[in-house]
Scaffold this motif. Structure first.
Motif, PDB file in Angstrom:
ATOM      1  N   ALA A 152      -1.011 -13.739 -15.887  1.00 22.00           N
ATOM      2  CA  ALA A 152      -0.836 -12.546 -15.069  1.00 22.00           C
ATOM      3  C   ALA A 152      -2.042 -12.274 -14.201  1.00 22.00           C
ATOM      4  N   VAL A 153      -3.188 -12.735 -14.615  1.00 25.92           N
ATOM      5  CA  VAL A 153      -4.405 -12.454 -13.870  1.00 25.92           C
ATOM      6  C   VAL A 153      -4.981 -13.755 -13.347  1.00 25.92           C
ATOM      7  N   ILE A 154      -5.195 -13.824 -12.059  1.00 26.24           N
ATOM      8  CA  ILE A 154      -5.816 -14.996 -11.460  1.00 26.24           C
ATOM      9  C   ILE A 154      -7.299 -14.715 -11.332  1.00 26.24           C
ATOM     10  N   ALA A 155      -8.115 -15.504 -11.968  1.00 32.41           N
ATOM     11  CA  ALA A 155      -9.542 -15.250 -11.991  1.00 32.41           C
ATOM     12  C   ALA A 155     -10.101 -15.150 -10.575  1.00 32.41           C
ATOM     13  N   GLU A 156     -11.048 -14.268 -10.408  1.00 39.90           N
ATOM     14  CA  GLU A 156     -11.790 -14.084  -9.173  1.00 39.90           C
ATOM     15  C   GLU A 156     -10.950 -13.473  -8.055  1.00 39.90           C
ATOM     16  N   GLU A 157      -9.705 -13.059  -8.341  1.00 43.15           N
ATOM     17  CA  GLU A 157      -8.899 -12.383  -7.346  1.00 43.15           C
ATOM     18  C   GLU A 157      -8.487 -11.028  -7.904  1.00 43.15           C
ATOM     19  N   PRO A 158      -8.712  -9.933  -7.144  1.00 43.92           N
ATOM     20  CA  PRO A 158      -8.260  -8.630  -7.616  1.00 43.92           C
ATOM     21  C   PRO A 158      -6.743  -8.598  -7.678  1.00 43.92           C
ATOM     22  N   LEU A 159      -6.208  -7.822  -8.606  1.00 46.94           N
ATOM     23  CA  LEU A 159      -4.772  -7.732  -8.747  1.00 46.94           C
ATOM     24  C   LEU A 159      -4.185  -6.893  -7.618  1.00 46.94           C
ATOM     25  N   PRO A 160      -2.927  -7.166  -7.252  1.00 48.00           N
ATOM     26  CA  PRO A 160      -2.292  -6.371  -6.204  1.00 48.00           C
ATOM     27  C   PRO A 160      -2.041  -4.955  -6.676  1.00 48.00           C
ATOM     28  N   LEU A 161      -2.077  -4.027  -5.755  1.00 43.72           N
ATOM     29  CA  LEU A 161      -1.888  -2.620  -6.075  1.00 43.72           C
ATOM     30  C   LEU A 161      -0.725  -2.062  -5.268  1.00 43.72           C
TER      31      LEU A 161
ATOM     32  N   PRO B  43       1.084   6.686  -6.929  1.00 42.57           N
ATOM     33  CA  PRO B  43       1.459   8.080  -7.163  1.00 42.57           C
ATOM     34  C   PRO B  43       0.215   8.948  -7.196  1.00 42.57           C
ATOM     35  N   ARG B  44       0.275  10.084  -6.553  1.00 43.72           N
ATOM     36  CA  ARG B  44      -0.898  10.945  -6.413  1.00 43.72           C
ATOM     37  C   ARG B  44      -0.922  11.991  -7.519  1.00 43.72           C
ATOM     38  N   LEU B  45      -2.009  12.017  -8.264  1.00 53.32           N
ATOM     39  CA  LEU B  45      -2.238  13.095  -9.219  1.00 53.32           C
ATOM     40  C   LEU B  45      -3.245  14.085  -8.660  1.00 53.32           C
ATOM     41  N   ALA B  46      -3.776  13.800  -7.463  1.00 58.14           N
ATOM     42  CA  ALA B  46      -4.724  14.700  -6.801  1.00 58.14           C
ATOM     43  C   ALA B  46      -4.703  14.399  -5.313  1.00 58.14           C
ATOM     44  N   ASP B  47      -5.082  15.377  -4.505  1.00 58.60           N
ATOM     45  CA  ASP B  47      -5.209  15.200  -3.065  1.00 58.60           C
ATOM     46  C   ASP B  47      -6.622  15.590  -2.656  1.00 58.60           C
ATOM     47  N   GLY B  48      -6.945  15.310  -1.418  1.00 58.44           N
ATOM     48  CA  GLY B  48      -8.256  15.666  -0.916  1.00 58.44           C
ATOM     49  C   GLY B  48      -9.059  14.454  -0.510  1.00 58.44           C
ATOM     50  N   PRO B  49     -10.232  14.672   0.055  1.00 59.30           N
ATOM     51  CA  PRO B  49     -11.038  13.558   0.562  1.00 59.30           C
ATOM     52  C   PRO B  49     -11.480  12.585  -0.516  1.00 59.30           C
ATOM     53  N   GLU B  50     -11.779  13.087  -1.722  1.00 56.56           N
ATOM     54  CA  GLU B  50     -12.206  12.181  -2.790  1.00 56.56           C
ATOM     55  C   GLU B  50     -11.073  11.220  -3.162  1.00 56.56           C
ATOM     56  N   ALA B  51      -9.858  11.765  -3.248  1.00 58.66           N
ATOM     57  CA  ALA B  51      -8.707  10.920  -3.571  1.00 58.66           C
ATOM     58  C   ALA B  51      -8.476   9.883  -2.471  1.00 58.66           C
ATOM     59  N   GLU B  52      -8.566  10.316  -1.223  1.00 66.14           N
ATOM     60  CA  GLU B  52      -8.376   9.393  -0.110  1.00 66.14           C
ATOM     61  C   GLU B  52      -9.384   8.252  -0.168  1.00 66.14           C
ATOM     62  N   ARG B  53     -10.633   8.603  -0.423  1.00 62.60           N
ATOM     63  CA  ARG B  53     -11.676   7.578  -0.447  1.00 62.60           C
ATOM     64  C   ARG B  53     -11.473   6.610  -1.604  1.00 62.60           C
ATOM     65  N   CYS B  54     -11.218   7.150  -2.789  1.00 68.21           N
ATOM     66  CA  CYS B  54     -11.109   6.302  -3.974  1.00 68.21           C
ATOM     67  C   CYS B  54      -9.897   5.392  -3.885  1.00 68.21           C
ATOM     68  N   LEU B  55      -8.740   5.963  -3.557  1.00 66.89           N
ATOM     69  CA  LEU B  55      -7.530   5.154  -3.474  1.00 66.89           C
ATOM     70  C   LEU B  55      -7.608   4.159  -2.324  1.00 66.89           C
ATOM     71  N   GLY B  56      -8.278   4.551  -1.249  1.00 68.61           N
ATOM     72  CA  GLY B  56      -8.418   3.646  -0.120  1.00 68.61           C
ATOM     73  C   GLY B  56      -9.268   2.432  -0.421  1.00 68.61           C
ATOM     74  N   LEU B  57     -10.192   2.560  -1.379  1.00 66.88           N
ATOM     75  CA  LEU B  57     -11.068   1.450  -1.738  1.00 66.88           C
ATOM     76  C   LEU B  57     -10.421   0.455  -2.695  1.00 66.88           C
ATOM     77  N   LEU B  58      -9.298   0.820  -3.292  1.00 62.90           N
ATOM     78  CA  LEU B  58      -8.718  -0.023  -4.339  1.00 62.90           C
ATOM     79  C   LEU B  58      -8.421  -1.436  -3.853  1.00 62.90           C
ATOM     80  N   ARG B  59      -7.938  -1.565  -2.622  1.00 57.78           N
ATOM     81  CA  ARG B  59      -7.564  -2.879  -2.121  1.00 57.78           C
ATOM     82  C   ARG B  59      -8.737  -3.676  -1.602  1.00 57.78           C
ATOM     83  N   THR B  60      -9.680  -2.979  -1.004  1.00 56.70           N
ATOM     84  CA  THR B  60     -10.780  -3.694  -0.354  1.00 56.70           C
ATOM     85  C   THR B  60     -11.956  -3.946  -1.280  1.00 56.70           C
TER      86      THR B  60
END
Length: 277
Positions: A34-43, A48-65
């Motif tokens: 299920a996990v390919i080494a050295e590659e982040p998993l797809p998101l 689903p949002r449990l919070a809104d606001g700039p902190e949420a935008e920043r954190c969730l936006g970083l997940l892929r990059t």
């Protein structure tokens, strides 16, 4: 509403789940890693949002990059009182970094304690279920999917998720029940038809299996998983040439996938000798 969490593991999870349901066509094949080494998993495209606001935008936006940076941001945000939103982003970052069991445990805790609405909590339980599947813990995936379905019982994505867990556990009749319900809600869901065909096959019900796989391919002619399964059914029926064509087409459509790996193994075994289930 299509649940974004289903997309979470569409590459790493769907092929492995299909392997678990379809394995045994030639010999019992373990699910693909299920996990390919050295590659982040797809998101998911929209967690689903449990919070809104700039902190949420920043954190969730970083997940892929940059999931490592997303995790650092989540920890800092949580220290500042970020609550469930910060914890959820942190758990997704842990999952993206490949710690599937740890992520599953965290996601379950978050979904259980959150005061968010039923749909958001169900989506987080579903993410936990998919993480458990990636960790090789199908029984825990089944339990998490069941918790999700208590919140949104008519969600076809959740029903498919739970059916996959049931199939992985060898509980094919129960898997068919969930897939029946999912298809009653959304008859055009090709993946549900593929999984149900595999479940029927394991129950030695060749005719409904063939009907389901032909329906799936009518909906999506280039569905590599459906072609893999039809090849298995054709081989069982003695149509080795048809099976070969389906498996070669599956490899062509999804060359770098667990589905292609299974098709190649079946092709090799087909050339090596008599079929054995």
């Amino acid at each position: 509403m299509r649940r974004p969490a289903r997309t979470l593991l569409l590459g790493a999870f769907a092929a492995a789940a299909l392997s678990a349901l379809a394995a045994g066509a030639w010999l019992v094949l373990a699910p693909a890693p299920a996990v390919i080494a050295e590659e982040p998993l797809p998101l998911p495209p929209e967690p689903p949002r449990l919070a809104d606001g700039p902190e949420a935008e920043r954190c969730l936006g970083l997940l892929r990059t940059d999931p490592e940076q997303a995790y650092a941001v989540a920890i800092a945000w949580q220290a500042e009182g970020g609550g469930d939103g910060a914890a959820h982003c942190g758990a997704l970052a842990v999952l993206a970094l490949g710690e599937t069991q740890r992520a599953a445990e965290q996601l379950e805790r978050i979904a259980a304690r959150s005061s968010a609405g039923a749909a958001a909590r169900a989506a987080v339980f579903a993410q936990a279920a998919q993480a458990w599947m990636m960790a090789g813990q199908a029984s825990l995936a089944f339990a998490a999917s069941t918790l999700a379905l208590t919140l949104t019982p008519e969600d076809p994505d959740l029903l498919v998720d739970r059916a996959v867990a049931l199939g992985t556990l060898g509980r094919y009749r129960e898997a068919v029940v969930d897939l029946d319900q999912a298809l009653a809600i959304d008859p055009g869901r090709a993946e549900a038809l593929v999984f149900r065909a595999a479940a029927w096959r394991h129950l030695d019900r060749a005719e409904p299996a063939r009907r389901d796989i032909e329906r799936a391919l009518a909906l999506d002619p280039d569905n590599a998983e459906a072609l893999l399964e039809r090849g298995i059914l054709r081989q069982l029926a003695g149509d080795s040439e048809g099976a070969r064509m389906d498996w070669e087409r599956a490899i062509e459509l999804a060359p770098n996938s667990a589905t292609a790996d299974l098709a190649m193994q079946n092709l090799a075994l087909s050339e090596a000798g008599p079929f054995r289930r």
